[in-house]
Design a protein around this motif. Structure first.
Motif, PDB file in Angstrom:
ATOM      1  N   ASP A 263       0.825  -1.210   0.000  1.00 43.53           N
ATOM      2  CA  ASP A 263       0.000   0.000   0.000  1.00 43.53           C
ATOM      3  C   ASP A 263       0.863   1.266   0.000  1.00 43.53           C
ATOM      4  O   ASP A 263       1.543   1.515  -0.972  1.00 43.53           O
ATOM      5  CB  ASP A 263      -0.996  -0.039   1.163  1.00 43.53           C
ATOM      6  CG  ASP A 263      -1.983  -1.193   0.989  1.00 43.53           C
ATOM      7  OD1 ASP A 263      -2.193  -1.609  -0.157  1.00 43.53           O
ATOM      8  OD2 ASP A 263      -2.518  -1.687   1.993  1.00 43.53           O
ATOM      9  N   SER A 264       0.854   2.006   1.101  1.00 41.56           N
ATOM     10  CA  SER A 264       1.597   3.273   1.089  1.00 41.56           C
ATOM     11  C   SER A 264       3.078   3.082   1.380  1.00 41.56           C
ATOM     12  O   SER A 264       3.848   4.031   1.344  1.00 41.56           O
ATOM     13  CB  SER A 264       1.001   4.232   2.118  1.00 41.56           C
ATOM     14  OG  SER A 264       1.183   3.708   3.420  1.00 41.56           O
TER      15      SER A 264
ATOM     16  N   LYS B 183     -10.450   9.956  -2.541  1.00 49.54           N
ATOM     17  CA  LYS B 183      -9.456  10.046  -1.454  1.00 49.54           C
ATOM     18  C   LYS B 183      -8.162  10.701  -1.975  1.00 49.54           C
ATOM     19  O   LYS B 183      -7.600  11.580  -1.319  1.00 49.54           O
ATOM     20  CB  LYS B 183      -9.173   8.631  -0.931  1.00 49.54           C
ATOM     21  CG  LYS B 183      -7.932   8.481  -0.069  1.00 49.54           C
ATOM     22  CD  LYS B 183      -8.240   8.395   1.411  1.00 49.54           C
ATOM     23  CE  LYS B 183      -6.981   8.358   2.269  1.00 49.54           C
ATOM     24  NZ  LYS B 183      -6.323   7.076   2.300  1.00 49.54           N
TER      25      LYS B 183
ATOM     26  N   LEU C  12      -6.303  14.128  -0.765  1.00 45.98           N
ATOM     27  CA  LEU C  12      -4.898  14.182  -0.328  1.00 45.98           C
ATOM     28  C   LEU C  12      -4.097  15.223  -1.129  1.00 45.98           C
ATOM     29  O   LEU C  12      -3.226  15.892  -0.586  1.00 45.98           O
ATOM     30  CB  LEU C  12      -4.237  12.807  -0.451  1.00 45.98           C
ATOM     31  CG  LEU C  12      -4.732  11.731   0.521  1.00 45.98           C
ATOM     32  CD1 LEU C  12      -4.092  10.387   0.213  1.00 45.98           C
ATOM     33  CD2 LEU C  12      -4.478  12.118   1.980  1.00 45.98           C
TER      34      LEU C  12
ATOM     35  N   CYS D 154      -3.576   6.911  -3.173  1.00 45.65           N
ATOM     36  CA  CYS D 154      -4.825   6.909  -2.395  1.00 45.65           C
ATOM     37  C   CYS D 154      -4.688   6.151  -1.074  1.00 45.65           C
ATOM     38  O   CYS D 154      -5.556   6.236  -0.223  1.00 45.65           O
ATOM     39  CB  CYS D 154      -5.973   6.352  -3.227  1.00 45.65           C
ATOM     40  SG  CYS D 154      -5.819   4.611  -3.604  1.00 45.65           S
ATOM     41  N   MET D 155      -3.607   5.421  -0.876  1.00 47.36           N
ATOM     42  CA  MET D 155      -3.420   4.714   0.391  1.00 47.36           C
ATOM     43  C   MET D 155      -2.629   5.537   1.413  1.00 47.36           C
ATOM     44  O   MET D 155      -2.473   5.114   2.554  1.00 47.36           O
ATOM     45  CB  MET D 155      -2.703   3.370   0.169  1.00 47.36           C
ATOM     46  CG  MET D 155      -3.421   2.420  -0.756  1.00 47.36           C
ATOM     47  SD  MET D 155      -5.169   2.205  -0.384  1.00 47.36           S
ATOM     48  CE  MET D 155      -5.035   1.070   1.002  1.00 47.36           C
ATOM     49  N   HIS D 156      -2.124   6.706   1.011  1.00 48.71           N
ATOM     50  CA  HIS D 156      -1.418   7.538   1.994  1.00 48.71           C
ATOM     51  C   HIS D 156      -2.393   8.054   3.048  1.00 48.71           C
ATOM     52  O   HIS D 156      -3.598   8.156   2.798  1.00 48.71           O
ATOM     53  CB  HIS D 156      -0.755   8.738   1.294  1.00 48.71           C
ATOM     54  CG  HIS D 156       0.518   8.383   0.582  1.00 48.71           C
ATOM     55  ND1 HIS D 156       0.838   8.873  -0.662  1.00 48.71           N
ATOM     56  CD2 HIS D 156       1.555   7.587   0.949  1.00 48.71           C
ATOM     57  CE1 HIS D 156       2.015   8.382  -1.034  1.00 48.71           C
ATOM     58  NE2 HIS D 156       2.468   7.597  -0.081  1.00 48.71           N
ATOM     59  N   GLU D 157      -1.834   8.360   4.208  1.00 45.16           N
ATOM     60  CA  GLU D 157      -2.644   8.953   5.272  1.00 45.16           C
ATOM     61  C   GLU D 157      -2.126  10.362   5.511  1.00 45.16           C
ATOM     62  O   GLU D 157      -0.950  10.649   5.262  1.00 45.16           O
ATOM     63  CB  GLU D 157      -2.504   8.126   6.554  1.00 45.16           C
ATOM     64  CG  GLU D 157      -3.169   6.764   6.444  1.00 45.16           C
ATOM     65  CD  GLU D 157      -2.472   5.706   7.273  1.00 45.16           C
ATOM     66  OE1 GLU D 157      -1.784   6.075   8.251  1.00 45.16           O
ATOM     67  OE2 GLU D 157      -2.607   4.520   6.938  1.00 45.16           O
ATOM     68  N   GLU D 158      -2.998  11.188   6.064  1.00 48.51           N
ATOM     69  CA  GLU D 158      -2.609  12.586   6.327  1.00 48.51           C
ATOM     70  C   GLU D 158      -1.333  12.660   7.147  1.00 48.51           C
ATOM     71  O   GLU D 158      -0.455  13.471   6.888  1.00 48.51           O
ATOM     72  CB  GLU D 158      -3.714  13.333   7.079  1.00 48.51           C
ATOM     73  CG  GLU D 158      -4.883  13.735   6.211  1.00 48.51           C
ATOM     74  CD  GLU D 158      -6.137  13.034   6.640  1.00 48.51           C
ATOM     75  OE1 GLU D 158      -6.076  11.792   6.859  1.00 48.51           O
ATOM     76  OE2 GLU D 158      -7.175  13.714   6.762  1.00 48.51           O
ATOM     77  N   GLN D 159      -1.222  11.787   8.163  1.00 46.75           N
ATOM     78  CA  GLN D 159      -0.063  11.909   9.062  1.00 46.75           C
ATOM     79  C   GLN D 159       1.247  11.585   8.343  1.00 46.75           C
ATOM     80  O   GLN D 159       2.294  12.128   8.694  1.00 46.75           O
ATOM     81  CB  GLN D 159      -0.242  11.041  10.313  1.00 46.75           C
ATOM     82  CG  GLN D 159      -0.068   9.565  10.054  1.00 46.75           C
ATOM     83  CD  GLN D 159      -0.956   8.715  10.953  1.00 46.75           C
ATOM     84  OE1 GLN D 159      -2.139   9.017  11.149  1.00 46.75           O
ATOM     85  NE2 GLN D 159      -0.391   7.658  11.512  1.00 46.75           N
ATOM     86  N   GLN D 160       1.177  10.747   7.309  1.00 49.91           N
ATOM     87  CA  GLN D 160       2.397  10.465   6.534  1.00 49.91           C
ATOM     88  C   GLN D 160       2.811  11.711   5.749  1.00 49.91           C
ATOM     89  O   GLN D 160       3.994  12.008   5.615  1.00 49.91           O
ATOM     90  CB  GLN D 160       2.149   9.297   5.570  1.00 49.91           C
ATOM     91  CG  GLN D 160       1.910   7.962   6.283  1.00 49.91           C
ATOM     92  CD  GLN D 160       1.540   6.847   5.318  1.00 49.91           C
ATOM     93  OE1 GLN D 160       0.797   7.055   4.361  1.00 49.91           O
ATOM     94  NE2 GLN D 160       2.045   5.648   5.585  1.00 49.91           N
TER      95      GLN D 160
END
Ligand code: PLP
Length: 393
Positions: A33-34, A297, A301, A370-376
């Motif tokens: 994923d990310s 998503k 991002l 699309c698999m990244h998260e905000e905190q990354q």
């Protein structure tokens, strides 16, 4: 070490080494994923062009396996001899329908497609007028066609028009990328299309980074600007980015596509893609259309990234809402050093140096997924902010 090589090669290699332009490869052992396991270390992956994380999708893998069970590995020949299967035909039909174009032709890669289109439609009497930041495959195609090759300043259509006026006595071909692969900026295709009509030029658009991403249904640049087939004569859709696969579709009216089938050397003289790839690509195309959450998503991002960059004064090459975010560093040596520091912190971004970008414009290219998260993203931008703090006032 290179004493068997011709002196000009040795000189080039030495110059590359001196100017920090040497290339090396990293081994991607696993993609998760990310993240990715790279050279034994798990890193947050900001380098992937598989923006919608489709390459590893269960449905794609299943289709690939089913395709291999039915067809085996190789296609056994050029599409014009024995390599064209039901799977190839289905894929072309599916893309023609998806892109709302009369007909589509499957090339082995974006590079093959661009060389094929340009060597078919441009010749030594043609003038090709291109955006200065066009991808190497477009530039190489232009050179191979022997056309006169002129470039306008990035997204400066007035400059493009000046060149069109100057050369309007010759056959004209206007070309651009939809979403620039290194800058992330979007071309204003309606403006170019108007110019093409006004000066009777053929318009060719490479949608490598628009397909799957732009448009409500992922239809790419044509859906984004609601363009009709006649607005873009030759639309090149590489499948290795947002579609998560391999190969490229060229689409247009019946005549244009038939001409490519008849004349393009990169179509004729290559073994057709393995049918299993076509089956897997069909599954990927279905995911693009049905799993819109991926695009939604990703778009979120992209906007989040721009907002957080602005608040940290991080200089981006473009603020357009695309998953390509480029931070211009300038010196290749410095860009490499920053990339290395980020790796030590668990972050992988790509370091893009000349000749991929113009001289003294080395940059860090960050691709969102699309698999990244905000905190990354926050973690990356905080690190970048600290590393660039000497430049940012
Ligand atoms: C990646 C890319 C290509 C080449 O496509 P491949 O299928 O990888 O050969 C062509 N044009 C642009 C703009 C690209 O980014």
């Amino acid at each position: 070490m290179h004493n068997t090589l011709a002196p000009h090669i040795v000189n080039q290699l030495t110059a590359n080494a001196t100017h920090h332009l040497q290339r090396s490869r990293r081994i991607f052992e696993e993609r998760l994923d990310s993240r990715a396991l790279v050279d034994g270390k798990t890193l947050i992956n900001f380098c992937s062009n598989d923006y919608l994380n489709i390459a590893g999708h269960t449905a794609v893998k299943k289709a690939f396996k089913r395709g291999a069970d039915i067809h085996g590995l190789g296609s056994s020949g050029s599409a014009l001899i024995s390599g064209y299967s039901t799977s190839h035909a289905k894929l072309e039909e599916a893309f023609a329908a998806f892109l709302q174009r009369d007909r589509a032709l499957l090339f082995n890669s974006g590079y093959h497609a661009n060389l094929g289109v340009l060597t078919t439609f441009a010749h030594k009497h043609t003038t090709i007028i291109a955006d200065k930041y066009c991808h190497a495959s477009l530039n190489n195609g232009a050179q191979l066609s022997r056309a006169k090759f002129l470039r306008y300043r990035h997204n400066q259509y007035q400059h493009a028009e000046e060149l069109l006026i100057k050369h309007q006595s010759r056959p004209l071909l206007l070309m651009t990328e939809s979403v620039f692969s290194m800058q992330g900026s979007i071309s204003n295709i309606p403006s170019l299309s108007q110019l093409a009509t006004k000066y009777n030029a053929m318009l060719m658009v490479d949608d490598a980074h628009g397909i799957g991403i732009l448009g409500k249904h992922g239809g790419g640049i044509t859906e984004h600007f609601r363009l009709k087939q006649k607005d873009i004569h030759c639309l090149v859709t590489p499948l290795g980015k947002g579609i998560g696969s391999y190969g490229a579709i060229v689409s247009g009216d019946e005549q244009t596509i038939e001409a490519l089938l008849q004349l393009a050397g990169t179509y004729r003289y290559c073994t057709a893609l393995p049918p299993a790839i076509c089956e897997a690509t069909l599954a990927a195309l279905a995911i693009i259309q049905t799993e819109s959450w991926r695009r939604i998503k990703l778009n979120y991002l992209c906007e989040y990234f721009v907002k957080e960059s602005l608040s940290r004064n991080i200089p981006l090459a473009s603020h357009d809402s695309t998953p390509i975010k480029s931070v211009i560093i300038g010196s290749s040596e410095r860009a490499l050093a920053i990339q290395q520091t980020l790796i030590e912190k668990g972050l992988l971004v790509s370091c893009i140096r000349p000749p991929t970008v113009p001289a003294r414009q080395a940059c860090l290219r960050i691709s969102l997924n699309c698999m990244h998260e905000e905190q990354q993203i926050v973690f990356l931008l905080d690190q970048l902010h600290e590393l660039l703090s000497h430049d940012i006032q």
